[in-house]
Each structure stands twice: as structure tokens, then as C-alpha cells.
Design a protein around this motif. Structure first.
Motif, short mmCIF file in Angstrom:
data_model
loop_
_atom_site.label_atom_id
_atom_site.label_comp_id
_atom_site.label_asym_id
_atom_site.label_seq_id
_atom_site.Cartn_x
_atom_site.Cartn_y
_atom_site.Cartn_z
N THR A 164 -4.14 3.35 4.68
CA THR A 164 -3.98 4.66 4.05
C THR A 164 -5.34 5.27 3.75
O THR A 164 -5.55 6.48 3.95
CB THR A 164 -3.18 4.53 2.74
OG1 THR A 164 -1.91 3.95 3.01
CG2 THR A 164 -2.98 5.89 2.08
N ILE A 168 -6.79 8.84 5.22
CA ILE A 168 -7.35 9.89 4.36
C ILE A 168 -8.75 10.26 4.83
O ILE A 168 -9.13 11.43 4.88
CB ILE A 168 -7.37 9.42 2.89
CG1 ILE A 168 -5.95 9.30 2.35
CG2 ILE A 168 -8.20 10.37 2.02
CD1 ILE A 168 -5.86 8.67 0.97
N ASN A 172 -9.67 14.17 6.30
CA ASN A 172 -10.40 15.05 5.37
C ASN A 172 -11.91 14.86 5.50
O ASN A 172 -12.40 13.74 5.57
CB ASN A 172 -9.98 14.74 3.93
CG ASN A 172 -8.49 14.92 3.69
OD1 ASN A 172 -8.02 16.02 3.40
ND2 ASN A 172 -7.74 13.83 3.80
N LYS A 178 -10.79 13.89 -0.37
CA LYS A 178 -10.52 12.47 -0.20
C LYS A 178 -10.19 11.82 -1.55
O LYS A 178 -9.22 11.06 -1.66
CB LYS A 178 -11.72 11.78 0.44
CG LYS A 178 -11.99 12.21 1.87
CD LYS A 178 -13.26 11.56 2.42
CE LYS A 178 -13.54 12.04 3.84
NZ LYS A 178 -14.75 11.44 4.42
N SER A 180 -9.08 13.38 -4.14
CA SER A 180 -7.81 13.96 -4.61
C SER A 180 -6.62 13.21 -4.04
O SER A 180 -5.65 12.93 -4.75
CB SER A 180 -7.72 15.44 -4.22
OG SER A 180 -8.70 16.21 -4.90
N LYS A 181 -6.70 12.88 -2.76
CA LYS A 181 -5.60 12.15 -2.12
C LYS A 181 -5.42 10.78 -2.77
O LYS A 181 -4.29 10.33 -3.01
CB LYS A 181 -5.87 11.99 -0.62
CG LYS A 181 -5.95 13.29 0.15
CD LYS A 181 -4.62 14.01 0.16
CE LYS A 181 -4.70 15.28 1.03
NZ LYS A 181 -3.41 16.03 1.00
N ASP A 184 -3.93 11.26 -6.24
CA ASP A 184 -2.53 11.65 -6.14
C ASP A 184 -1.64 10.44 -5.85
O ASP A 184 -0.55 10.30 -6.41
CB ASP A 184 -2.34 12.71 -5.05
CG ASP A 184 -2.91 14.07 -5.46
OD1 ASP A 184 -3.17 14.26 -6.67
OD2 ASP A 184 -3.10 14.91 -4.58
#
Length: 223
Positions: A164, A168, A172, A178, A180-181, A184
Motif C-alpha cells: 500500500t 501511494i 502521488n 502521500k 495524507s493518504k 487517512d
């Protein structure tokens, strides 16, 4: 993780500050500084002069209703004055989060209907809920803006899968996006009771103790 009671929290702070004082050449300097800090709240010259230990200071602050189980601001101030402030502030934050969680569930037993929660009783709890939400937002935004190239290390420490993290990274270019992902994903999986403690540990393990200190300061704010 074992919950810390109010009494245990006081003992930890008192022990750490006493240990800190014992390593100084001016034995009573931190205590005198704290007495001056709370001089107006002590509000008695005789009481002020009688305070020669941290335990006595804690007692008079409780008598004056400056310190209580629901108001531990003086313990935060004392923790900041030790050489172990980061760990103590983390313990204090853990106490506050657990205490707020307990209050919330005690206030809303499971047999209370949604309609009652949406009424006047529910509105009385809005300040608590909104405060925590604002703090969460500021904490997450601070990390997103300042984690920089450490975002992938933080992701690993937060148990985000490597595949994952790779996805990401490929999708990005911007470091903020990056981060932020990652945040989140963490918000979705985070335990509501221990999310902050886990996040602090992850930042420490990612060698970003500076960010740990910043988000601890945010958690201590009255917002």
C-alpha cells in the motif's frame, strides 16, 4: 495498556519531579517556581510559606479546587518542568482520553434511545466532542504538513502494508498528499481509545520526536 488512575497519575508526576529536583544543585528551585506560578490560587501567605514539599502543594491546589480528577492542568505544568516531560505528558494524555471515553459511555448507557441522545442531554456533551474533533484535525494536519520524507517510515510504524505504501508513492508526487493518504488509512483503522498513544509511539520510532512533542502540545490545548 493498564489505565492510570488520578491517584497514580499524581504519584508519577510527584516522583518524577522529586527525582528531577534531587539531581539539581538548587534543591527547591522547581518547587519554589511552582509555588510562585500558583501564588494567586494559593491565596494565603501563611499557606504559601508552609508549602515545602510537592505533596503539600498538590494538597492545597486540591483544596482550592485548582487540581481535581477532572482538572489536571497543574499536573501538566509540573510534568513540563521535569527532564522526563515527554513520557509524562503522554501518560497524562492517555489518562485524559480514557477519562473522556469513560465519561461519554457512562453518560450514554446502551439502553438510551437515539432520540434522547439527540435531545437536550446530547447537546450538553457537544463541547467535549467538538473539542476532541478539532484536536484530531489539527494533529493530523500537523503531521501531514511536517512529516516530509518520513511519511513512508511513519506508515510502516503504523502497520500500513508495504504494498500500500508503494502504491501511494507511485500515485502521488507531493509529500503532503502521500502523508495524507497514510493518515487517512490510519484514521480508518485506528482504535478510538488508543489512537493518540499509538501515533506518538509511531512518530518516536520514526525518529520524529519533534512531531511527537508538537502533537502532545496540541492535545494539551483548550480548544
Amino acid at each position: 495498556m493498564i489505565a492510570t488512575t488520578y491517584s497514580e497519575l499524581k504519584q508519577k508526576i510527584a516522583f518524577s519531579l522529586t527525582l528531577f529536583v534531587s539531581n539539581l544543585s538548587h534543591d527547591h528551585e522547581p518547587l519554589n517556581s511552582l509555588k510562585e506560578f500558583y501564588k494567586d490560587q494559593i491565596n494565603s501567605p501563611r499557606r504559601f510559606e508552609q508549602i515545602d514539599t510537592l505533596g503539600k502543594l498538590l494538597k492545597i491546589l486540591e483544596i482550592r479546587d485548582v487540581l481535581s480528577e477532572d482538572n489536571i492542568e497543574p499536573l501538566k505544568e509540573m510534568a513540563r518542568r521535569t527532564n522526563n516531560s515527554s513520557d509524562l505528558l503522554r501518560t497524562i494524555t492517555d489518562y485524559e482520553l480514557r477519562n473522556n471515553q469513560h465519561d461519554y459511555h457512562h453518560y450514554y448507557p446502551e439502553n438510551i434511545t437515539l432520540e434522547k441522545k439527540m435531545g437536550h442531554t446530547f447537546n450538553n456533551r457537544n463541547t467535549l466532542d467538538n473539542s476532541l474533533t478539532q484536536k484530531e484535525y489539527r494533529i493530523y494536519e500537523t503531521i501531514k504538513e511536517q512529516i516530509g520524507s518520513y511519511w513512508c517510515i511513519l506508515g510502516r510504524k503504523l502497520q500500513i502494508r508495504e504494498c500500500t505504501i508503494d502504491e501511494i508513492n507511485k500515485a502521488n508526487d507531493d509529500l503532503y498528499m502521500k502523508a495524507s493518504k497514510i493518515m487517512d488509512l490510519y484514521k480508518v483503522k485506528a482504535d478510538r481509545q488508543n489512537w493518540f498513544i499509538i501515533l506518538c509511539h509511531a512518530l518516536d520510532n520514526a525518529k520524529r520526536e519533534d512531531l511527537t512533542k508538537k502533537i502532545q502540545d496540541i492535545m494539551m490545548m483548550n480548544i
